[in-house]
Scaffold this active site. Structure first.
Site, PDB file in Angstrom:
ATOM      1  N   CYS A  32     -47.917  -9.132  12.144  1.00 11.96           N
ATOM      2  CA  CYS A  32     -47.169  -8.312  11.172  1.00 11.96           C
ATOM      3  C   CYS A  32     -46.333  -9.182  10.231  1.00 11.96           C
ATOM      4  CB  CYS A  32     -46.328  -7.275  11.882  1.00 11.96           C
ATOM      5  SG  CYS A  32     -45.331  -7.931  13.182  1.00 11.96           S
TER       6      CYS A  32
ATOM      7  N   SER B 107     -40.988 -18.060  13.148  1.00  7.47           N
ATOM      8  CA  SER B 107     -40.973 -16.598  13.278  1.00  7.47           C
ATOM      9  C   SER B 107     -39.735 -15.991  12.635  1.00  7.47           C
ATOM     10  CB  SER B 107     -40.990 -16.211  14.753  1.00  7.47           C
ATOM     11  OG  SER B 107     -42.186 -16.640  15.330  1.00  7.47           O
TER      12      SER B 107
END
Lengths: 421, 301
Positions: free
Chosen positions: A46, A107
């Protein structure tokens, strides 16, 4: 590597370029059919879509434009529409980036554990389809090892950062050893209560009671969690029986005051530990209840502060993780460069072996009286001599690989010893 | 390999290194931190065991002197630390257990090495007595460490301090269980040790008019501890809140206080205890059959 991530691309762009596993498989299969000499792995989460491609040292490197076009075509988008959103990384940069991604240093939530599994899945998919090859095998396997090293050797992944996970693992888990026999009471119904309940159920909680002003809503939630519904009138009794309380009502003032707790709940509890997670705003429990013996009361602010501390603790681990990545990158590149010299070393060895064999044969023909033992000793001597002569150039190649590309030395060796290829 | 040269300093320093690494891990851990810590603790346990075996060689019975007695308690605690560290690798146990081990080793180092005489007829009673009290001491030390951990853990939770990977304690529920069991078990073990001690006294001083049980400070210290433990058990039985939480932790801490008094009495008076020809209730050994004066004590070496 050509791709986009949360750093530079909006969520709308990432959504446009995202691949489901089936779509990723199709994209890889198409790529393989069009470019059989070029290895590829497609990572789609995502927060990022990244297309890694590699070709053998002798072949031309994959063109970034080609990779971008493949991504655009897979989604039936115009290349010009997609291209400005994409980032291109080459050679060392791409490998280092992959290591950082796998170790979750890139991340959105630093240290999140899911990315490692996602990288692994992407690599396994490419391997299954035959799209991955020796170069991507080496690169992705090293990336997975780097991520495991970062996990084991730093505390990066050990600080939880979401409110429900901190509430249950870092607080409730420090009070109770086992949740299987614990009575869980949910007052009200909110999204965060739902998520917290999920954590508790994962840890084995089975006895769940839902108290809600709306009885129908309480029954529906209770059915969803295989628990029981209770009316708001029974709240004090349920509190007396509970071990874990999650409160998320929309009441404008505390539903449990200190006085109520002391008079109606505490006597029945006899100081049995009670974990109260007050997720309501304004709070459902009078904060003074947290000072009572055996009561551990946490509001959303307390947990947010703990999450912030954990985030800061994760950031403190970055230098240690970066050191590991730097170390592994150096090692990986040195090995990769050294592999460049493998064909030259093989030719060099062959170049020495052929005359050695010819000379041995000549000598043995000239001295037929030699017994097997003597012949063996002479052959052993010749082998040792060749190995010793080859040792210095090989060492030089290894040293050169550590500091950069050994192409210059390889060319020199080829010319000196008149090697082919 | 010749292990006869193992000294107290060998295993004490191993435990000290292990403790130092435990403390250091609160700030920073390196890759092999835990392994090095456990290796040092394991080396300590092995050397400790070798030392006690060497010491026991030539003695008629194990636990033949106060020094051996303290060292045995320390060994069992060190073994429990090692086991706990493997069983719950993420917990910070060493900070609480290793100081106890090191203190006991230090006390053992300073304690008397003079063996008590043994009387074959009372050997069984002596061993029952000594082992009961060794195990009671271990249980109370574990209870004390668990009590401390409970209070620290409870304080941290009240202060909203989340568990950290560098400092993680067992859950309050588990600590409460350990506290509760250690109280119950130590009550039974001290009772066993005390009763077998009385049996030894009656065997040793049968028919002696000038012997007074109440003149022995070790016996008095042990009796006080026994009374306290019984009172604590009765208190827990009639008052349900005392079975939970901080109250159990306080009870175990207080019990440890009584243990320290009893051990202190033994340490301070053990030589007098021997010289006067009285029975050491804690040592579990029996003087020789030849008489009750100082000269009647014979060594077994």
């Amino acid at each position: 590597m050509v791709g986009c991530s949360h750093h530079a691309s909006a969520v709308a762009v990432r959504e446009q370029l995202a691949f489901t596993p089936e779509e990723a498989a199709e994209a890889l299969a198409t790529w393989k059919a069009a470019h059989p000499q070029c290895e590829a792995v497609l990572l789609s989460t995502c927060n990022r879509v990244e297309f890694y491609a590699a070709s053998d040292f002798d072949a031309l490197p994959p063109c970034p434009g080609l990779l971008a076009r493949h991504l655009a075509d897979a989604h039936h988008l115009e290349l010009d529409e997609v291209r400005p959103q994409l980032v291109t990384l080459r050679d060392e940069q791409a490998v280092e980036h992959l290591f950082r991604v796998a170790a979750s240093l890139d991340s959105m939530v630093l240290g999140e554990p899911q990315i490692l599994a996602q990288v692994k899945e992407a690599y396994e998919l490419a391997s299954r389809l035959g799209a991955a090859g020796p170069l991507t095998h080496g690169c992705f396997q090293t990336a997975l090892r780097v991520a495991r090293r970062v996990t084991n050797e730093t505390m990066l992944h050990r600080h939880r950062v979401s409110i429900p996970s901190v509430a249950i693992a870092d607080f409730a888990g420090q009070i109770f050893e086992d949740f299987r026999a614990k009575q869980v009471l949910v007052i009200g119904a909110g999204e965060m209560a739902d998520e917290t309940l999920r954590y508790l159920v994962d840890l084995g909680a089975r006895k769940i009671t839902i108290v809600n002003r709306n009885a129908e809503r309480a029954r529906a939630l209770a059915a969803e969690w295989s628990g029981k519904a209770a009316s708001l009138e029974r709240l004090h009794l349920e509190l007396a029986a509970a071990d874990v309380v999650i409160s998320t009502t929309a009441a404008g003032e505390p539903i449990i005051t200190l006085q109520t707790f002391r008079e109606l709940v505490a006597p029945a509890r006899q100081q049995r530990p009670l974990f109260v997670l007050d997720l309501a705003m304004p709070r459902d429990f009078d904060p003074a209840i947290g000072d009572e013996l055996g009561v551990y009361l946490y509001s959303i602010d307390d947990l947010a502060a703990a999450c912030d501390r954990n985030r800061a603790a994760r950031r403190e681990e970055i230098p240690a993780a970066e050191r590991i990545i730097h170390e592994e990158c150096q090692k990986f590149f040195a090995e990769a460069r050294h592999r460049l010299s493998a064909p030259v070393i093989a030719s060099l060895r062959q170049g020495f072996d052929a005359p050695k064999q010819a000379e041995l044969e000549r000598l043995f023909n000239k001295l037929p009286e030699l017994d097997d033992k003597a012949r063996q000793e002479i052959a052993y001597f010749a082998d040792r001599l060749v190995n010793k002569m080859l040792h210095p150039p090989m060492e030089s190649l290894r040293d050169e690989s550590k500091n950069g590309s050994p192409r210059g030395l390889l060319t020199a060796l080829k010319r000196l010893f008149q090697l082919e290829g | 390999m010749n292990l006869s040269g193992v000294t107290i300093a060998c295993f004490a320093s191993s435990y000290a290194v292990s403790l130092a690494l435990e403390v250091a891990s609160l700030r920073r851990r390196f890759g092999w931190h835990r392994m090095v810590m456990l290796v040092f603790a394991a080396i300590g346990v092995v050397l400790h065991l070798v030392y006690l075996v060497n010491l026991a060689q030539g003695a008629v019975t194990p636990l033949a002197s106060p020094a051996e007695w303290y060292l045995m308690v320390a060994l069992v605690l060190a073994g429990l630390y090692l086991w706990g560290s493997f069983r719950w690798p993420h917990l910070t146990l060493g900070i609480f257990l290793l100081p106890l081990v090191i203190v006991l080793v230090a006390v053992g180092w300073g304690a008397s090495r003079e063996p008590f005489t043994a009387q074959r007829a009372s050997l069984v009673w002596g061993q029952v007595h000594a082992w009961s009290l060794v195990l009671a001491t271990v249980t109370m030390c574990v209870g004390f460490a668990a009590g401390l951990m409970y209070l620290v853990q409870s304080w941290r939770l009240k202060q909203k301090l989340a568990a950290s990977p560098r400092f993680r304690l067992p859950s309050l529920e588990l600590l409460e269980r350990i506290n509760s069991h250690s109280l119950g078990l130590s009550t039974a073990l001290v009772a066993g040790g005390f009763a077998s001690g009385l049996a030894l006294v009656s065997l040793r001083h049968q028919g002696e008019a000038n012997y007074s049980l109440l003149a022995d400070p070790v016996v008095l210290g042990l009796a006080a501890m026994q009374l306290w433990l019984l009172a604590a058990e009765v208190f827990r039985w009639i008052y349900p809140s005392a079975r939970r939480g901080r109250k159990v932790a306080y009870l175990t801490l207080a019990s440890f206080g009584f243990l320290v008094i009893a051990l202190g009495a033994m340490l301070r008076t053990s030589s007098v205890h021997q010289a006067e020809g009285q029975l050491s209730v804690v040592s579990g050994q029996v003087p020789s059959a030849s008489g009750g004066n100082a000269n009647s004590f014979t060594t077994d070496h």
